[in-house]
Design a protein around this motif. Structure first.
Motif, PDB file in Angstrom:
ATOM      1  N   GLY A  59     -17.008  95.115 -15.518  1.00  0.00           N
ATOM      2  CA  GLY A  59     -16.400  95.302 -14.193  1.00  0.00           C
ATOM      3  C   GLY A  59     -15.082  96.036 -14.247  1.00  0.00           C
ATOM      4  N   LYS A  60     -14.395  95.932 -15.386  1.00  0.00           N
ATOM      5  CA  LYS A  60     -13.089  96.582 -15.481  1.00  0.00           C
ATOM      6  C   LYS A  60     -13.228  98.010 -16.018  1.00  0.00           C
ATOM      7  N   TRP A  61     -13.672  98.151 -17.263  1.00  0.00           N
ATOM      8  CA  TRP A  61     -13.678  99.481 -17.870  1.00  0.00           C
ATOM      9  C   TRP A  61     -15.010 100.204 -17.669  1.00  0.00           C
ATOM     10  N   GLY A  62     -16.072  99.440 -17.407  1.00  0.00           N
ATOM     11  CA  GLY A  62     -17.388 100.061 -17.239  1.00  0.00           C
ATOM     12  C   GLY A  62     -17.650 100.518 -15.818  1.00  0.00           C
ATOM     13  N   CYS A  63     -16.660 100.389 -14.977  1.00  0.00           N
ATOM     14  CA  CYS A  63     -16.781 100.817 -13.579  1.00  0.00           C
ATOM     15  C   CYS A  63     -15.673 101.823 -13.340  1.00  0.00           C
ATOM     16  N   ASN A  64     -15.862 103.056 -13.843  1.00  0.00           N
ATOM     17  CA  ASN A  64     -14.872 104.099 -13.577  1.00  0.00           C
ATOM     18  C   ASN A  64     -13.514 103.795 -14.226  1.00  0.00           C
ATOM     19  N   ASN A  65     -13.562 103.117 -15.370  1.00  0.00           N
ATOM     20  CA  ASN A  65     -12.345 102.858 -16.144  1.00  0.00           C
ATOM     21  C   ASN A  65     -11.243 102.176 -15.320  1.00  0.00           C
ATOM     22  N   GLY A  66     -11.654 101.187 -14.573  1.00  0.00           N
ATOM     23  CA  GLY A  66     -10.675 100.406 -13.794  1.00  0.00           C
ATOM     24  C   GLY A  66     -10.302 101.031 -12.467  1.00  0.00           C
ATOM     25  N   GLN A  67     -10.775 102.250 -12.216  1.00  0.00           N
ATOM     26  CA  GLN A  67     -10.439 102.920 -10.946  1.00  0.00           C
ATOM     27  C   GLN A  67     -11.483 102.541  -9.893  1.00  0.00           C
ATOM     28  N   ALA A  68     -11.590 101.259  -9.651  1.00  0.00           N
ATOM     29  CA  ALA A  68     -12.540 100.745  -8.657  1.00  0.00           C
ATOM     30  C   ALA A  68     -11.811  99.715  -7.811  1.00  0.00           C
ATOM     31  N   CYS A  69     -12.139  99.715  -6.522  1.00  0.00           N
ATOM     32  CA  CYS A  69     -11.400  98.835  -5.611  1.00  0.00           C
ATOM     33  C   CYS A  69     -11.598  97.354  -5.934  1.00  0.00           C
ATOM     34  N   ILE A  70     -12.739  97.013  -6.556  1.00  0.00           N
ATOM     35  CA  ILE A  70     -12.993  95.592  -6.866  1.00  0.00           C
ATOM     36  C   ILE A  70     -12.930  95.326  -8.375  1.00  0.00           C
ATOM     37  N   ALA A  71     -12.320  96.254  -9.116  1.00  0.00           N
ATOM     38  CA  ALA A  71     -12.170  96.030 -10.560  1.00  0.00           C
ATOM     39  C   ALA A  71     -11.255  94.832 -10.777  1.00  0.00           C
ATOM     40  N   PRO A  72     -11.535  94.005 -11.795  1.00  0.00           N
ATOM     41  CA  PRO A  72     -10.585  92.944 -12.130  1.00  0.00           C
ATOM     42  C   PRO A  72      -9.207  93.556 -12.357  1.00  0.00           C
ATOM     43  N   ASP A  73      -8.203  93.022 -11.688  1.00  0.00           N
ATOM     44  CA  ASP A  73      -6.851  93.571 -11.809  1.00  0.00           C
ATOM     45  C   ASP A  73      -6.041  92.747 -12.802  1.00  0.00           C
ATOM     46  N   TYR A  74      -6.092  91.423 -12.618  1.00  0.00           N
ATOM     47  CA  TYR A  74      -5.398  90.556 -13.570  1.00  0.00           C
ATOM     48  C   TYR A  74      -6.209  89.274 -13.779  1.00  0.00           C
ATOM     49  N   ILE A  75      -6.042  88.728 -14.997  1.00  0.00           N
ATOM     50  CA  ILE A  75      -6.727  87.487 -15.358  1.00  0.00           C
ATOM     51  C   ILE A  75      -5.710  86.360 -15.328  1.00  0.00           C
ATOM     52  N   ILE A  76      -6.149  85.199 -14.877  1.00  0.00           N
ATOM     53  CA  ILE A  76      -5.318  84.005 -15.043  1.00  0.00           C
ATOM     54  C   ILE A  76      -6.110  83.034 -15.905  1.00  0.00           C
ATOM     55  N   THR A  77      -5.505  82.587 -16.974  1.00  0.00           N
ATOM     56  CA  THR A  77      -6.152  81.592 -17.821  1.00  0.00           C
ATOM     57  C   THR A  77      -5.084  80.644 -18.364  1.00  0.00           C
ATOM     58  N   THR A  78      -5.520  79.622 -19.101  1.00  0.00           N
ATOM     59  CA  THR A  78      -4.507  78.677 -19.609  1.00  0.00           C
ATOM     60  C   THR A  78      -3.854  79.237 -20.877  1.00  0.00           C
TER      61      THR A  78
END
Ligand code: NAD
Length: 482
Positions: free
Chosen positions: A243-262
């Protein structure tokens, strides 16, 4: 940048006048016309697939694989669905009536709006341009499409083939940049459908307000991904990368922007991301043919500025390489970035992935809800309670549990934003509805003309009408006989 010196306010006015005449003639309302135009779009796409792939490669170095799936296949499916369902979508919807209007029948008619303007963005320049056109045509409108000048090869291809395949008295393509779009925005439209950034979204909305024109704004935003530790890590990581790099290298409106994890889980997640990034794009990702380039030097420089921000330069845990000559930036991960860094201030829209860490995963809801509402929100977990809390407590245009971006491909789901990420939606039947007015029609006869409605007004007649509005037969009888 394409500028069309011949296209000014006067040309726009003449064009809209012509389209209005076509619309007034009634020809775009017929099922036959709509179907023939939808079939023409399908034919154009089928006959020119190679040229479409070439244009997308020229504009974005988009891998043919991604173009085939996310641009061509999605458009074909959208068109085929509209062709298959059009009769059913056009059918008036019969609805029930009330005692007050007895005897009567009622229906809702989907009527075309008239002359609509579609302004598209550059990142999925084929899909984003043609998908709303399909909805507008299916709904029986005349259309002007303004593709993005930032993807000039696709813009030229659309101008050429829409002109060749479609009814030129009803569907037009205007190529150009700000002057041409401004000339178009001065005109009176029956709907404006805009895809792009929110700054221009505001310009579009204020131009539309002058004529009380309704708008759909398909904007962007920072789409978060919450990652729990209770997951199938390898599958989750592959889906995040896709979803991030395989979709136009992050240039997508719904690309994951940031992750939140512990804090505890972040190192495991980063290790797995690195492992698969190397598997997918090799040791020298800047040379990979399976990843798009950055669209132009403006966007390249914007992304480098985010990367070179003092607040995050020591936070890069993977990637960070750049090739200014080929406008490439390698998949990059930044860990534990501060909330006040540049990268967290605006949509990234590129190959940089920020990771925020929290003590408890539940804290992520607060972080997401303290920001403008995103276009998409993602959660990876097997925890039922967490899923329920995410779905009920997070507001986003759309959400997806245990995957990224794929909700866009489900035509039974509306696609659109909320708050800062946009207004209105489309895809499948929602596209048809977006470009239709739902006209309420009530049919009465000359029967049932209750004298109680007319003066002189009496308490008993008032009782009768209240009962009729309430829909209670018993109360009506009581009003008449008691
Ligand atoms: P862009 O630069 O191509 O601009 C979009 C359109 O606006 C173009 O047709 C352009 O000519 C026009 N435009 C630009 N400046 C203008 C001005 N001053 N006045 C009038 N018209 C003007 O695209 P962009 O804005 O860089 O697109 C990226 C943004 O779009 C991101 O925020 C992304 O998230 C969003 N986006 C949203 C969706 C969605 O479906 N919600 C899809 C793709 C992109």
């Amino acid at each position: 940048m394409t500028t069309n010196k011949l296209f000014d306010g006067e040309s726009a006015k003449v064009m809209v006048k012509g389209l209005r005449e076509t619309f007034s003639s009634g020809k775009t309302k017929s099922y036959a016309w709509r179907i023939s135009q939808l079939r023409s779009i399908l034919k154009f796409v089928r006959c020119h697939e190679k040229e479409i792939l070439d244009a997308l490669r020229s504009d974005l170095a988009k891998p043919d694989f991604e173009s085939s799936i996310y641009e061509i296949c999605l458009i074909k499916n959208s068109c085929k669905l509209a062709i298959k369902k059009l009769k059913c979508w056009m059918k008036p919807e019969k609805v029930s009536t009330t005692l007050l209007t007895f005897p009567s029948t009622a229906e809702i008619l989907a009527e075309p709006l008239g002359v609509v303007l579609i302004i598209a963005a550059w990142n999925f320049p084929f899909l984003i341009s043609l998908d709303p056109v399909i909805g507008a045509i299916a709904a029986g409108n005349t259309v002007v499409l303004k593709p993005s000048e930032v993807s000039p090869a696709t813009s030229a291809l659309l101008a050429k083939y829409v002109g060749e395949y479609m009814d030129s008295s009803a569907v037009k393509v205007v190529e150009g940049a700000i002057p041409e779009t401004s000339a178009l925005l001065e005109q009176k439209w029956d709907k404006i459908f805009y895809t792009g950034n929110s700054k221009v979204g505001r310009i579009v909305m204020s131009a539309a307000a002058k004529h009380l024109t309704p708008v759909v704004l398909e904007l962007g935003g920072k789409s978060p991904v919450i990652v729990d530790s209770d997951i199938d890590l390898k599958v989750a990581v592959r889906r995040i990368i896709s979803g991030k790099w395989g979709c136009n290298n992050g240039q997508a409106c719904i690309a994951p922007d940031y992750i939140i994890t512990t804090k505890d889980f972040a190192p495991t997640l980063v290790d797995c991301l690195k492992l698969y990034l190397e598997k997918f794009y090799g040791e020298e990702p800047l040379k990979s043919k399976d990843i798009s380039r950055i669209v132009n030097s403006n966007h390249f420089n914007r992304l480098i500025k985010l990367l070179d921000d003092d607040k995050v330069s020591d936070k890069i845990v993977h990637g960070g390489q750049r090739d200014i000559n080929n406008l490439k930036i390698s998949p990059t991960i930044l860990l534990d970035i501060p909330d006040d860094s540049l990268i967290m201030s605006d949509e990234i829209f590129g190959p940089l992935l920020a990771i925020l860490t929290v003590d408890h995963l539940e804290d992520s809801f607060k972080i997401i809800n303290s920001r403008p509402k995103p276009l998409a929100a993602y959660l990876f977990t097997n925890n039922k309670k967490l899923k329920e809390k995410f779905v009920s407590d997070v507001s986003a245009g759309g959400m997806l549990i245990n995957d990224t971006t794929l909700h866009l491909s489900v035509p039974t789901l509306p696609f659109g934003g909320v708050g800062e990420s946009g207004m209105g939606g489309y895809h499948g039947k929602f596209s048809f509805d977006t470009f239709s007015h739902k006209k309420a029609v009530l049919y009465r006869t000359y029967l049932g003309d209750a004298p109680q409605k007319y003066p002189p007004y009496t308490p008993q007649n008032l009782k009768f009408l209240k009962a009729a509005i309430k829909g209670s037969f018993c109360d009506i009888l009581r009003a008449v006989f008691c």
